[in-house]
Enzyme design. Structure first.
Site, PDB file in Angstrom:
ATOM      1  CB  SER A 188      12.028  -4.088  30.827  1.00  0.00           C
ATOM      2  OG  SER A 188      11.096  -2.851  30.676  1.00  0.00           O
ATOM      3  CB  THR A 189       8.338  -3.505  27.436  1.00  0.00           C
ATOM      4  OG1 THR A 189       8.874  -2.273  28.090  1.00  0.00           O
ATOM      5  CG2 THR A 189       6.949  -3.154  26.779  1.00  0.00           C
TER       6      THR A 189
ATOM      7  CG  HIS B 225      12.968  -2.483  33.927  1.00  0.00           C
ATOM      8  ND1 HIS B 225      13.353  -2.296  32.642  1.00  0.00           N
ATOM      9  CD2 HIS B 225      14.011  -2.781  34.723  1.00  0.00           C
ATOM     10  CE1 HIS B 225      14.560  -2.498  32.743  1.00  0.00           C
ATOM     11  NE2 HIS B 225      15.006  -2.792  33.979  1.00  0.00           N
TER      12      HIS B 225
ATOM     13  CG  MET C 198      12.627   0.573  25.595  1.00  0.00           C
ATOM     14  SD  MET C 198      12.792   0.871  24.043  1.00  0.00           S
ATOM     15  CE  MET C 198      13.929   2.480  24.047  1.00  0.00           C
TER      16      MET C 198
ATOM     17  CG  ASP D 297      18.863  -2.741  33.321  1.00  0.00           C
ATOM     18  OD1 ASP D 297      19.945  -2.316  33.752  1.00  0.00           O
ATOM     19  OD2 ASP D 297      17.818  -2.878  33.871  1.00  0.00           O
TER      20      ASP D 297
END
Lengths: 133, 192, 839
Positions: free
Chosen positions: B12-13, B38, B129, B132
């Site tokens: 993600s991030t 994401h 973050m 998941d």
């Protein structure tokens, strides 16, 4: 298309030093001192890489992103967060899809430039054939 | 049916940079590589192109119904959940957000089945973050797969890798360049 | 000339044989196909008969010499057989026993043949063997295919027979008509052989037309089949296809013929097809597999390929024929289901409730991690998917197993009931158990859902509040400290045994007394005690007490009591606290007094330590705050100084700027390490400890190279420790980079581990500069450096203190050993194999 960068930070020294850093590399940069200024710039057509401070008075970075998404101003931008802390922040939950990266202060100027350039090239990629299944 | 080796990466991030580190200098792998990042719709193809420029393997946006090929990287498009069918084919499915996101790493990893013969399954959780991918990585471990999580030092945000590591199902915790080396080693000589 | 003739004859003969066999093959295929069609027709007919008669009622029975289905009398009622005749032609009959009671078979007089009996092989099959009968019969000179099914009553006894006879359809007659000309044609061909030269031409012509006929016939047959069909030769070139195939893929036969898969389809698909074709050709026979096909609508459709090889004229494999079955819709449904299952499992995992789902046979369908945790069940037990060992295990956990089991059995017996109750486990947990049936949209019972919520805390809190007041009074009585309780009116409502002993005032004298009566035993006068100062601020309290500390609502104070009667002056610790009811209203207050004259000094030391701890906590939070605050003003420095430096030409000035820049970087690095150390100093909870295979953890770190220094991991794979993964990584990383830094060129860093029953001792050995004994102790101190001359910018001297902090966090020890300068250093540390819970 020229790459554009926007720094959103309430600390004017940070804004200025990032401006100088990017200008020496010939990158166009605009400044916003608050979330509202940032939204105004986007409303008037700014598209590019956003460097967003988290801790800002009145409207913090997360709320600003929520507004950007809500007003449909996200498309065409990449958002990088600027922060002193590197801890996961639960206020980010629900909008993490829109936060592409995290930059920790004080940043290494070369790494920041490298990062911005990489995201700028990514942003320049046009969709060849938008065929969603 | 022959099952290909599968490397599934959840991130993600901080993902684009971490992926760039992971894929530059990574030799073509005898595996189908699937990335679940994401990202919103509209950003996905840009990231895929950016990654394609540094990767030795072609990187494309995963398409519904596509058959997996080895030596190929598939990026899950935004706005859909990605699943594998029989470890050999990509299915994109609309549905509710899971763990606040779509595509969800948990959904993708949980669709992996126990491979036939000696096919390898590798699960990787990189910076990001949230949590998941944690139950997904547990699933992959339970199938006999090999699991990685990015270490705290190199993670832009040590959220997802920590959640994955906290399940106790992660074999290796290290930086992207070390993950790259280890994966290349693991898949060496298992090609067809 | 003779040879040519011979050749022609030979050729003709071969041609004849081919045509003959081809014709025979087609004819026999045609015949079996027709016959199969007929049988299908017959089955349809008798099935319809059953259905129609089923509509009249349920259950056949004999009542008063009549055959009934439900309440419908069959005898003499021709409605149903006539309906069957209307739909399918032929004839239909219901027998009662072996006698026709409802029929449209006509006798010689043209009347319905009611009353006649069933004879022959059908009778044998039905009544002697209790089986259905299928066969060919002649009825009124017409060939019929007949079917007889036994009719049974509720006991399973045969009480009648259902019969249909279907007329052989016109198709079979057509077949006979086609057969004669072909046979005739062949006969002509045979005779023509005698007159070689003359009939040669004729023969050829006939041959051609016969083949054309046959091909034409096959073609028509193929085109009538609704499934897409194609055929290819052995080199993978398409030979042809049927109409269904043309419309399925959107290509005409002309576009198809002569091409290969690669010229027509997507490369990945073509690769697959070719691979499968080759496999089939190498191993002739049948082949089935799932794949996809590009449909005329442009999308990929999921299909099952059904392929078979056919033989060429020379007896070798001539090619293959394939039939396509579209299963896209089924696949879509399967995918939806798989997706729902994954969603469900992800959602289940995030639930705070333990969830168990069983099917209608009480087999376990799914459960979540929380269920495992609450019940403390091993995954192996659950993976067996069998309910009974799990139920047995859970029953063994509950306090009242009989009642629990009874409840479970009741619910399994009463599928449609929901229930909710509380279960007490032997380990003291209390669970809120909810159970509900799972019904499909059609109301069918699919199984049962059980959820378990741990309500121990809530339950205990409730209990506590309920009994708090009485319990408190009971407890007060037995407290070792002298304790008394005042109500709202500041009257004494409890005065315990220790209080009696301390003051010499017995309970009965003081209970119910107010107006500061309770201060008399302490001060000899009526005056407020600590219990009366609860509302005052600390400054006011300090006027009266030597030491005051407040923890939430409780005040802790120390004071010297004056000498009284025949008692010396005493030093006492006093604790006072207000008491609240469950609504938060103050209902009284409590005070306890302990004579600590003897251990006053000990107490003073204790409070000094406490103050120190408080102070260090404060320092730590100041450090963290300062660290974060420093980062922002540092940012412009680290950003701008390098730019500045680049633009300066004067080397001296440039050096000055570089020094500033490097120092700014060093400050920022120091901040990082300091924050790191501060974060490591906070207490760890046991939940953060994971079982770690030591050698793997190290392997991950050693995956990259370290210049010409080589690192050897000599840790046995069976050594497992409990540690916080992130901290263990940092520990190894620091020690290894330290060892490498001090290693000579081409040196070796070797990491070994040994385990005892309780601990693992890990050693990181380098071949570097070594240490003199006085340094061995101090290298772990903050900012301590062995060699000032090796002062490097990037090394802040916190690395080993971070290591020490981590090892201490894990209840281990760390120390260094060195045989002396230049002889290398070994850093040892121990980690426990099982972390003890610490508070």
């Amino acid at each position: 298309m020229e790459t554009k960068v926007m720094i959103v930070d309430d600390n004017e020294y940070i804004r200025e030093s990032v401006e100088i850093l990017l200008q020496t590399e010939g990158i166009q940069i605009v400044s916003s001192a608050s979330g509202n200024e940032c939204l105004d710039q986007l409303e008037t057509g700014f598209r590019g890489v956003l460097l967003m401070d988290i801790m800002m008075p009145i409207m913090d970075g997360w709320d600003t992103i929520r507004q950007i998404v809500k007003r449909g101003l996200y498309e065409g931008n990449i958002i990088l967060m600027l922060t002193a802390k590197r801890e996961p922040d639960e206020k980010m939950e629900g909008i993490q899809t829109y936060v592409t990266d995290y930059v920790t202060k004080p940043f290494n100027p070369m790494e920041l430039l490298d990062m911005i350039k990489y995201y700028a090239t990514i942003l320049k990629n046009e969709n060849p054939c938008h065929d969603s299944p | 049916m022959i099952h290909p080796n599968i490397v599934m990466i959840g991130v993600s991030t901080g993902g684009p940079i971490a992926l760039r580190k992971l894929f530059s200098d990574l030799p073509p792998l005898n595996a189908a590589v699937i990335i679940v990042l994401h990202i919103p719709q509209g950003m996905d193809f840009r990231i895929a192109k950016g990654l394609d420029a540094v990767s030795s393997m072609p990187v494309t946006l995963a398409e519904d119904g596509e058959y997996l090929r080895e030596r190929h990287v598939y990026l899950a498009p935004g706005g859909f959940h990605l699943m594998l069918e029989g470890n050999s084919r990509i299915i994109l499915q609309e549905g509710p957000r899971i763990n606040f996101v779509q595509p969800s790493v948990d959904v993708a990893m949980k669709s992996v089945i126990k491979p036939l013969k000696n096919a390898k399954i590798i699960g990787v959780i990189l910076t990001g973050m949230g949590k998941d991918g944690a139950s997904g990585i547990e699933h992959i471990k339970a199938l006999g797969g090999i699991t990685f999580a990015q270490d705290k030092e190199s993670s832009a945000i040590y959220g997802m890798p920590k959640a994955a590591a906290d399940t106790g199902a992660v074999d290796f915790e290290c930086a992207p360049h070390k993950i790259r080396k280890k994966i290349a080693e693991l898949l060496e000589g298992s090609g067809k | 000339m003779r040879t040519t003739k011979k050749l022609i004859v030979a050729n003709s003969l071969i041609a004849l044989v081919i045509v003959l066999s081809f014709a025979m093959f087609s004819l026999s295929r045609l015949y079996t196909e027709s016959l199969r069609e007929e049988h299908k027709n017959l089955e349809r007919s008798i099935r319809t008969f059953w259905e129609l008669i089923g509509h009249k009622g349920t259950g056949f029975r004999l009542v008063g010499g009549q055959l009934l289905v439900g309440d419908y009398v069959i005898n003499g009622n021709f409605e149903v057989p006539d309906k069957v005749q209307e739909i399918f032609g032929g004839v239909a009959t219901v027998f009662m026993g072996d006698v026709r009671v409802s029929t449209n078979v006509l006798n010689d007089n043209g009347k319905r043949a009611v009353g006649t009996r069933l004879v022959g092989p059908a009778y044998e099959a039905v009544f002697k063997h209790g089986k259905s009968y299928r066969g060919e019969t002649l009825i009124l000179g017409q060939p019929y295919l007949s079917a007889y099914d036994p009719i049974r009553d509720n006991n399973g006894d045969i009480i009648g027979v259902l019969f249909v006879g279907a007329k052989k359809s016109s198709f079979l007659e057509e077949f006979n008509q086609i057969r004669s000309p072909i046979i005739f044609m062949l006969a002509v061909l045979l005779t023509s052989l005698a007159i070689v030269s003359l009939l040669l031409l004729k023969m050829t012509r006939k041959f051609e037309s016969a083949e054309a006929n046959n091909l034409n016939f096959l073609k028509t047959l193929l085109n009538t089949i609704p499934s897409p069909i194609f055929y290819k030769n052995s080199t993978g070139h398409y030979l042809g296809c049927n109409k269904a195939f043309e419309s399925y893929v959107g290509l005409s036969q002309d576009e198809l013929v002569g091409k290969t898969a690669h010229e027509l389809w997507l490369k990945e698909l073509a690769d697959r097809y070719q691979q499968q074709d080759q496999a089939l050709l190498n191993n002739p026979g049948m082949q089935f597999y799932e794949s996809s096909v590009t449909h005329a609508d442009g999308k990929l459709h999921d299909v099952i390929f059904n392929k078979a090889t056919f033989l060429g004229s020379d007896g070798s494999v001539g090619g293959l024929v394939g039939v396509i079955l579209d299963i896209s819709e089924r696949k879509q449904a399967e995918r939806e289901l798989a997706f729902r299952n994954i969603l469900l499992s992800v959602q289940q995992e995030s639930s705070i409730d333990g969830i168990l789902v069983v099917d209608e046979n009480a087999k376990i369908l799914s459960y979540n991690r929380r269920f495992r945790e609450i019940m403390n069940i091993s995954p192996q037990l659950l993976e067996s998917k069998d309910d009974s060992p799990v139920l047995e295990y859970v029953t063994g956990q509950v306090v009242n197993p009989d009642l629990f089991l009874e409840r479970v059995k009741y619910l399994y017996a009463h599928q449609h009931e929901t229930s909710r109750d509380e279960i007490e486990l032997q380990n003291g947990s209390i669970l809120d158990r909810y159970s509900a049936p799972l019904h499909g949209s059609d109301g069918r019972y699919y199984g049962r859902l059980w959820t378990f919520r741990d309500i121990t805390d809530r339950k205990h809190a409730e209990e506590k509040v309920k009994n708090a007041y009485q319990q408190m009074l009971d407890i007060v009585e037995f407290l070792p400290d002298a304790t008394f309780v005042l109500n709202e009116q500041k009257r004494v409502i409890a005065w315990n045994k220790a209080m009696e002993a301390l003051t010499g005032v017995v309970k009965s004298e003081i209970l119910g007394k107010g107006d500061y009566e309770y201060s008399l035993p302490f001060y000899g006068e009526r005056r407020p005690l600590l219990i009366d100062y609860l509302g005052e601020d600390d400054d006011e309290l300090r006027n009266h007490y030597e030491y005051v500390q407040r923890d939430d609502r409780t005040i802790f104070a120390q004071v010297t009591l004056p000498p009284l009667n025949n008692r010396e002056s005493r030093f006492v610790s006093i604790t006072a606290s207000p008491l609240y009811d469950r609504c938060g209203k103050q209902v009284g207050s409590i005070q306890s007094v302990r004579d600590v004259t003897e251990n006053r000094h000990v107490n003073q030391e204790k409070s000094r330590l406490e103050l120190q701890l408080q102070h260090s906590r404060m320092m730590q939070s100041v450090m963290v705050q300062l660290g974060h605050d420093l980062k922002t003003p540092l940012t412009p420095l680290t950003t701008l100084l390098p730019i500045f430096s680049k633009q300066i030409n004067d080397p001296q000035l440039k050096r000055l700027v570089d020094i500033c820049s490097e120092n700014a970087l060093q400050i920022s690095e120091l901040i990082d390490k300091t924050l790191n150390l501060a974060s490591l100093s906070t207490m760890l909870t046991s939940a953060e400890h994971k079982n770690i295979v030591l050698t793997y953890a190290l392997d991950a770190l050693l995956a990259s190279s370290f210049g010409d220094v080589s690192c050897q991991n000599a840790i046995a794979p069976d050594i497992v420790i409990q540690a916080v993964p992130d901290q263990l990584n940092k520990l190894f990383a620091n020690l290894i980079s330290n060892a490498i830094n001090y290693s000579p060129p081409a040196g070796i860093v070797r990491i070994t581990a040994e385990q005892t029953e309780t601990d693992v001792t890990i050693a990181v050995r380098d071949e570097g500069i070594g240490l003199v004994p006085e340094h061995l102790e101090r290298i772990f101190d903050e900012f301590y450096k062995v060699d000032e001359s090796r002062h490097e910018l990037a090394r802040s001297g916190l690395g080993l203190s971070i290591c020490r902090r981590i090892v201490l966090n894990h209840q281990g020890k760390i120390w260094a050993e060195s045989p002396g300068t230049g002889k290398g250093t070994t850093i040892f540390f121990t980690l426990p194999r099982n972390i003890q819970q610490s508070n």
